[in-house]
Scaffold this motif. Structure first.
Motif, PDB file in Angstrom:
ATOM      1  N   ALA A  91      10.478  22.233   9.485  1.00  0.00           N
ATOM      2  CA  ALA A  91      10.511  21.652   8.134  1.00  0.00           C
ATOM      3  C   ALA A  91       9.759  22.547   7.152  1.00  0.00           C
ATOM      4  O   ALA A  91      10.229  22.794   6.032  1.00  0.00           O
ATOM      5  CB  ALA A  91       9.914  20.247   8.157  1.00  0.00           C
ATOM      6  N   ALA A  92       8.604  23.048   7.568  1.00  0.00           N
ATOM      7  CA  ALA A  92       7.808  23.912   6.690  1.00  0.00           C
ATOM      8  C   ALA A  92       8.489  25.254   6.470  1.00  0.00           C
ATOM      9  O   ALA A  92       8.530  25.771   5.345  1.00  0.00           O
ATOM     10  CB  ALA A  92       6.414  24.117   7.291  1.00  0.00           C
ATOM     11  N   TYR A  93       9.039  25.821   7.527  1.00  0.00           N
ATOM     12  CA  TYR A  93       9.707  27.121   7.426  1.00  0.00           C
ATOM     13  C   TYR A  93      10.935  27.039   6.524  1.00  0.00           C
ATOM     14  O   TYR A  93      11.226  27.957   5.768  1.00  0.00           O
ATOM     15  CB  TYR A  93      10.081  27.618   8.827  1.00  0.00           C
ATOM     16  N   GLN A  94      11.623  25.916   6.593  1.00  0.00           N
ATOM     17  CA  GLN A  94      12.787  25.726   5.723  1.00  0.00           C
ATOM     18  C   GLN A  94      12.373  25.716   4.254  1.00  0.00           C
ATOM     19  O   GLN A  94      13.048  26.311   3.412  1.00  0.00           O
ATOM     20  CB  GLN A  94      13.493  24.419   6.098  1.00  0.00           C
ATOM     21  N   LYS A  95      11.275  25.054   3.930  1.00  0.00           N
ATOM     22  CA  LYS A  95      10.772  25.053   2.544  1.00  0.00           C
ATOM     23  C   LYS A  95      10.377  26.464   2.115  1.00  0.00           C
ATOM     24  O   LYS A  95      10.656  26.884   0.995  1.00  0.00           O
ATOM     25  CB  LYS A  95       9.580  24.101   2.396  1.00  0.00           C
ATOM     26  N   MET A  96       9.723  27.194   3.018  1.00  0.00           N
ATOM     27  CA  MET A  96       9.338  28.569   2.711  1.00  0.00           C
ATOM     28  C   MET A  96      10.582  29.424   2.491  1.00  0.00           C
ATOM     29  O   MET A  96      10.628  30.247   1.578  1.00  0.00           O
ATOM     30  CB  MET A  96       8.479  29.127   3.855  1.00  0.00           C
ATOM     31  N   PHE A  97      11.619  29.230   3.314  1.00  0.00           N
ATOM     32  CA  PHE A  97      12.846  30.004   3.150  1.00  0.00           C
ATOM     33  C   PHE A  97      13.477  29.725   1.787  1.00  0.00           C
ATOM     34  O   PHE A  97      13.937  30.655   1.111  1.00  0.00           O
ATOM     35  CB  PHE A  97      13.836  29.694   4.281  1.00  0.00           C
ATOM     36  N   ALA A  98      13.471  28.491   1.344  1.00  0.00           N
ATOM     37  CA  ALA A  98      14.021  28.164   0.021  1.00  0.00           C
ATOM     38  C   ALA A  98      13.250  28.890  -1.082  1.00  0.00           C
ATOM     39  O   ALA A  98      13.848  29.390  -2.041  1.00  0.00           O
ATOM     40  CB  ALA A  98      13.995  26.655  -0.206  1.00  0.00           C
ATOM     41  N   ARG A  99      11.930  28.979  -0.940  1.00  0.00           N
ATOM     42  CA  ARG A  99      11.134  29.728  -1.930  1.00  0.00           C
ATOM     43  C   ARG A  99      11.502  31.211  -1.895  1.00  0.00           C
ATOM     44  O   ARG A  99      11.556  31.875  -2.934  1.00  0.00           O
ATOM     45  CB  ARG A  99       9.644  29.536  -1.685  1.00  0.00           C
ATOM     46  N   ARG A 100      11.767  31.733  -0.709  1.00  0.00           N
ATOM     47  CA  ARG A 100      12.173  33.141  -0.605  1.00  0.00           C
ATOM     48  C   ARG A 100      13.551  33.363  -1.225  1.00  0.00           C
ATOM     49  O   ARG A 100      13.776  34.386  -1.868  1.00  0.00           O
ATOM     50  CB  ARG A 100      12.149  33.594   0.853  1.00  0.00           C
ATOM     51  N   VAL A 101      14.454  32.431  -1.041  1.00  0.00           N
ATOM     52  CA  VAL A 101      15.773  32.544  -1.682  1.00  0.00           C
ATOM     53  C   VAL A 101      15.599  32.604  -3.200  1.00  0.00           C
ATOM     54  O   VAL A 101      16.215  33.439  -3.872  1.00  0.00           O
ATOM     55  CB  VAL A 101      16.697  31.377  -1.275  1.00  0.00           C
ATOM     56  N   GLU A 102      14.753  31.739  -3.740  1.00  0.00           N
ATOM     57  CA  GLU A 102      14.477  31.759  -5.185  1.00  0.00           C
ATOM     58  C   GLU A 102      14.007  33.138  -5.619  1.00  0.00           C
ATOM     59  O   GLU A 102      14.460  33.664  -6.637  1.00  0.00           O
ATOM     60  CB  GLU A 102      13.413  30.718  -5.548  1.00  0.00           C
ATOM     61  N   ARG A 103      13.095  33.714  -4.866  1.00  0.00           N
ATOM     62  CA  ARG A 103      12.569  35.037  -5.220  1.00  0.00           C
ATOM     63  C   ARG A 103      13.639  36.119  -5.114  1.00  0.00           C
ATOM     64  O   ARG A 103      13.713  37.005  -5.967  1.00  0.00           O
ATOM     65  CB  ARG A 103      11.371  35.387  -4.333  1.00  0.00           C
ATOM     66  N   ILE A 104      14.446  36.066  -4.073  1.00  0.00           N
ATOM     67  CA  ILE A 104      15.507  37.066  -3.918  1.00  0.00           C
ATOM     68  C   ILE A 104      16.459  37.015  -5.101  1.00  0.00           C
ATOM     69  O   ILE A 104      16.897  38.059  -5.602  1.00  0.00           O
ATOM     70  CB  ILE A 104      16.265  36.856  -2.592  1.00  0.00           C
TER      71      ILE A 104
ATOM     72  N   SER B 242      27.185  27.946  -2.299  1.00  0.00           N
ATOM     73  CA  SER B 242      27.759  28.079  -3.645  1.00  0.00           C
ATOM     74  C   SER B 242      27.618  29.500  -4.194  1.00  0.00           C
ATOM     75  O   SER B 242      28.204  29.826  -5.225  1.00  0.00           O
ATOM     76  CB  SER B 242      27.097  27.091  -4.616  1.00  0.00           C
ATOM     77  N   LEU B 243      26.840  30.338  -3.517  1.00  0.00           N
ATOM     78  CA  LEU B 243      26.594  31.687  -4.010  1.00  0.00           C
ATOM     79  C   LEU B 243      27.774  32.605  -3.719  1.00  0.00           C
ATOM     80  O   LEU B 243      28.407  32.504  -2.670  1.00  0.00           O
ATOM     81  CB  LEU B 243      25.335  32.267  -3.365  1.00  0.00           C
ATOM     82  N   GLY B 244      28.012  33.511  -4.633  1.00  0.00           N
ATOM     83  CA  GLY B 244      29.053  34.515  -4.441  1.00  0.00           C
ATOM     84  C   GLY B 244      28.512  35.748  -3.743  1.00  0.00           C
ATOM     85  O   GLY B 244      27.350  35.815  -3.342  1.00  0.00           O
ATOM     86  N   ASP B 245      29.374  36.736  -3.617  1.00  0.00           N
ATOM     87  CA  ASP B 245      29.009  37.956  -2.890  1.00  0.00           C
ATOM     88  C   ASP B 245      27.859  38.719  -3.548  1.00  0.00           C
ATOM     89  O   ASP B 245      27.021  39.282  -2.842  1.00  0.00           O
ATOM     90  CB  ASP B 245      30.229  38.875  -2.757  1.00  0.00           C
ATOM     91  N   ASP B 246      27.804  38.769  -4.874  1.00  0.00           N
ATOM     92  CA  ASP B 246      26.727  39.520  -5.531  1.00  0.00           C
ATOM     93  C   ASP B 246      25.346  38.944  -5.221  1.00  0.00           C
ATOM     94  O   ASP B 246      24.453  39.694  -4.798  1.00  0.00           O
ATOM     95  CB  ASP B 246      26.961  39.605  -7.037  1.00  0.00           C
ATOM     96  N   PRO B 247      25.136  37.643  -5.392  1.00  0.00           N
ATOM     97  CA  PRO B 247      23.814  37.112  -5.032  1.00  0.00           C
ATOM     98  C   PRO B 247      23.501  37.264  -3.543  1.00  0.00           C
ATOM     99  O   PRO B 247      22.354  37.544  -3.168  1.00  0.00           O
ATOM    100  CB  PRO B 247      23.892  35.628  -5.408  1.00  0.00           C
ATOM    101  N   LEU B 248      24.501  37.102  -2.694  1.00  0.00           N
ATOM    102  CA  LEU B 248      24.270  37.208  -1.254  1.00  0.00           C
ATOM    103  C   LEU B 248      23.962  38.628  -0.808  1.00  0.00           C
ATOM    104  O   LEU B 248      23.411  38.838   0.274  1.00  0.00           O
ATOM    105  CB  LEU B 248      25.472  36.668  -0.472  1.00  0.00           C
ATOM    106  N   SER B 249      24.300  39.595  -1.644  1.00  0.00           N
ATOM    107  CA  SER B 249      24.020  40.993  -1.303  1.00  0.00           C
ATOM    108  C   SER B 249      22.677  41.473  -1.853  1.00  0.00           C
ATOM    109  O   SER B 249      22.256  42.594  -1.574  1.00  0.00           O
ATOM    110  CB  SER B 249      25.151  41.901  -1.793  1.00  0.00           C
TER     111      SER B 249
END
Length: 149
Positions: free
Chosen positions: A46-59, A106-113
């Protein structure tokens, strides 16, 4: 667009927790002093998932952010989540996962890259970080499965 197999795992991989947590073993019992209990493993997920979401925001917001290694014992959310009930952890984890799934798919190829750098794993795209998130989760699910024997 994220790969279909990745999306499927992102959507439902965590649901095996509903089978693993009500096992015959006491949820807070550690098999050894240096090994997490079933509940601690779930709290970590549960904690790692929240951290991953914060990392996605940063990416998505920064040019190639650098991430430090995650240490659960330094994460206030993990420390608090270890004290929650299994039912509460499952509700939180499932709600967060639905949000994460909707967001990532929902993300396209540009954000995923877009890329981020980790001291141990190097430079990876957001698509690959999503794969790593799922592999890490799968490792803990397997650990929990073994604890249920």
């Amino acid at each position: 667009m994220i790969a279909a197999a990745t999306a499927a795992r992102l959507r439902g991989q965590h649901e095996v927790l509903y089978l693993l947590l009500p096992g015959d073993r006491p949820l807070r019992e550690r098999p050894s002093p240096d090994t997490w209990s079933l509940l601690e493993n779930a709290a970590h997920l549960a904690a790692y998932q929240k951290m991953f979401a914060r990392r996605v925001e940063r990416i998505l917001a920064e040019d190639e952010p650098a991430f430090a290694a995650y240490v659960g014992d330094n994460d206030p959310y993990f420390l608090a989540a270890r004290e929650e009930s299994a039912a509460d952890l499952l509700v939180d984890l499932s709600a967060d996962r639905l949000y994460l799934y909707d967001w990532i798919t929902s993300l396209g190829d540009d954000p995923l890259s877009r890329t981020a750098v980790h001291p141990k794993y190097g430079r990876r795209t957001l698509a690959m970080w999503t794969e790593f998130f799922l592999l890490h989760e799968a490792h803990h699910l397997y650990t929990m499965w073994k604890l249920n024997q």
